[in-house]
Design a protein around this motif. Sequence first.
Motif, short mmCIF file in Angstrom:
data_model
loop_
_atom_site.label_atom_id
_atom_site.label_comp_id
_atom_site.label_asym_id
_atom_site.label_seq_id
_atom_site.Cartn_x
_atom_site.Cartn_y
_atom_site.Cartn_z
N VAL A 130 0.84 -1.20 0.00
CA VAL A 130 0.00 0.00 0.00
C VAL A 130 0.88 1.25 0.00
O VAL A 130 0.69 2.16 -0.80
CB VAL A 130 -0.95 0.00 1.23
CG1 VAL A 130 -1.72 1.31 1.32
CG2 VAL A 130 -1.90 -1.17 1.14
N TYR A 131 1.88 1.27 0.89
CA TYR A 131 2.74 2.45 1.03
C TYR A 131 3.50 2.74 -0.26
O TYR A 131 3.59 3.89 -0.70
CB TYR A 131 3.70 2.24 2.20
CG TYR A 131 4.76 3.31 2.29
CD1 TYR A 131 4.41 4.61 2.65
CD2 TYR A 131 6.08 3.03 1.99
CE1 TYR A 131 5.37 5.60 2.71
CE2 TYR A 131 7.04 4.02 2.05
CZ TYR A 131 6.68 5.30 2.41
OH TYR A 131 7.63 6.29 2.46
N ARG A 132 4.04 1.72 -0.88
CA ARG A 132 4.82 1.90 -2.11
C ARG A 132 3.97 1.77 -3.37
O ARG A 132 4.49 1.84 -4.47
CB ARG A 132 5.97 0.90 -2.15
CG ARG A 132 7.01 1.18 -1.09
CD ARG A 132 8.18 0.24 -1.24
NE ARG A 132 9.21 0.54 -0.27
CZ ARG A 132 10.18 -0.29 0.07
NH1 ARG A 132 10.25 -1.49 -0.51
NH2 ARG A 132 11.07 0.05 0.96
N ASN A 133 2.66 1.57 -3.19
CA ASN A 133 1.72 1.54 -4.30
C ASN A 133 2.09 0.48 -5.34
O ASN A 133 2.26 0.78 -6.52
CB ASN A 133 1.63 2.94 -4.94
CG ASN A 133 0.38 3.10 -5.75
OD1 ASN A 133 -0.57 2.33 -5.61
ND2 ASN A 133 0.37 4.10 -6.62
N PHE A 134 2.19 -0.77 -4.88
CA PHE A 134 2.52 -1.87 -5.79
C PHE A 134 1.47 -1.97 -6.88
O PHE A 134 0.28 -1.91 -6.62
CB PHE A 134 2.57 -3.20 -5.04
CG PHE A 134 3.76 -3.36 -4.13
CD1 PHE A 134 4.68 -2.36 -3.93
CD2 PHE A 134 3.96 -4.56 -3.46
CE1 PHE A 134 5.77 -2.52 -3.09
CE2 PHE A 134 5.05 -4.73 -2.62
CZ PHE A 134 5.95 -3.71 -2.44
N ARG A 135 1.93 -2.14 -8.14
CA ARG A 135 1.01 -2.25 -9.26
C ARG A 135 1.14 -3.59 -10.00
O ARG A 135 0.23 -3.99 -10.72
CB ARG A 135 1.24 -1.11 -10.24
CG ARG A 135 0.98 0.25 -9.65
CD ARG A 135 0.64 1.25 -10.74
NE ARG A 135 0.45 2.58 -10.22
CZ ARG A 135 -0.67 3.04 -9.68
NH1 ARG A 135 -1.70 2.25 -9.57
NH2 ARG A 135 -0.77 4.27 -9.24
N GLU A 136 2.28 -4.25 -9.84
CA GLU A 136 2.53 -5.49 -10.57
C GLU A 136 3.11 -6.53 -9.62
O GLU A 136 3.63 -6.20 -8.55
CB GLU A 136 3.52 -5.24 -11.71
CG GLU A 136 3.03 -4.22 -12.73
CD GLU A 136 4.09 -3.92 -13.78
OE1 GLU A 136 5.11 -4.64 -13.84
OE2 GLU A 136 3.88 -2.98 -14.55
N GLN A 142 10.09 -7.94 -5.56
CA GLN A 142 11.17 -7.10 -5.06
C GLN A 142 11.13 -7.00 -3.53
O GLN A 142 12.17 -7.09 -2.87
CB GLN A 142 11.07 -5.69 -5.64
CG GLN A 142 11.76 -5.51 -6.96
CD GLN A 142 11.67 -4.07 -7.43
OE1 GLN A 142 10.61 -3.45 -7.35
NE2 GLN A 142 12.77 -3.56 -7.92
N ALA A 143 9.94 -6.81 -2.98
CA ALA A 143 9.80 -6.70 -1.52
C ALA A 143 10.22 -8.01 -0.85
O ALA A 143 10.90 -8.01 0.18
CB ALA A 143 8.37 -6.33 -1.14
#
Length: 160
Positions: A130-136, A142-143
């Motif tokens: 949510v914080y980094r606004n994952f889109r894919e 990566q996380a």
Amino acid sequence: MRCPSCGSLDTQVKDSRPTEDSSAIRRRRLCLACGFRFTTFERVQLRELTVIKRNGRRVPFDRDKLARSIEIALRKRNVDPDRVEQTISRIVRELESIGENEVTAETIGETVMAHLRDLDDVAYVRFASVYRNFREAKDFEQALAELAGEDEDEPGPTRP
């Protein structure tokens, strides 16, 4: 203290004791008007913090909002509520001890992620998404790679 039941200001403290981590005082109160019993918590506040949002807007820091976002990340995870409360208190103390009255939303987000990483890996990834606004899906990869890389840096048993 205003009674949450009837709104009367005529309340009395019946019992006071520190919380387990001594970061707050728990007070049992009695409303003298209606007899309702309730609990309040008193915490030390080092300074009034203002959050600078990404869009430049300034809003007062809200500990309850921080707690809600952490609880959402920890939903259905088996983490002791006392550990969660201690983590929230540590985050707030860390933010207050920065020495500034204004703190950026990014600073708060990064601080929360650092503490969640130590508390629960799944909550860390949820919050990061949510914080980094994952889109894919690669954002999640990566996380997870960051978490795995951190685990590899820690010394473990050596194999012959």
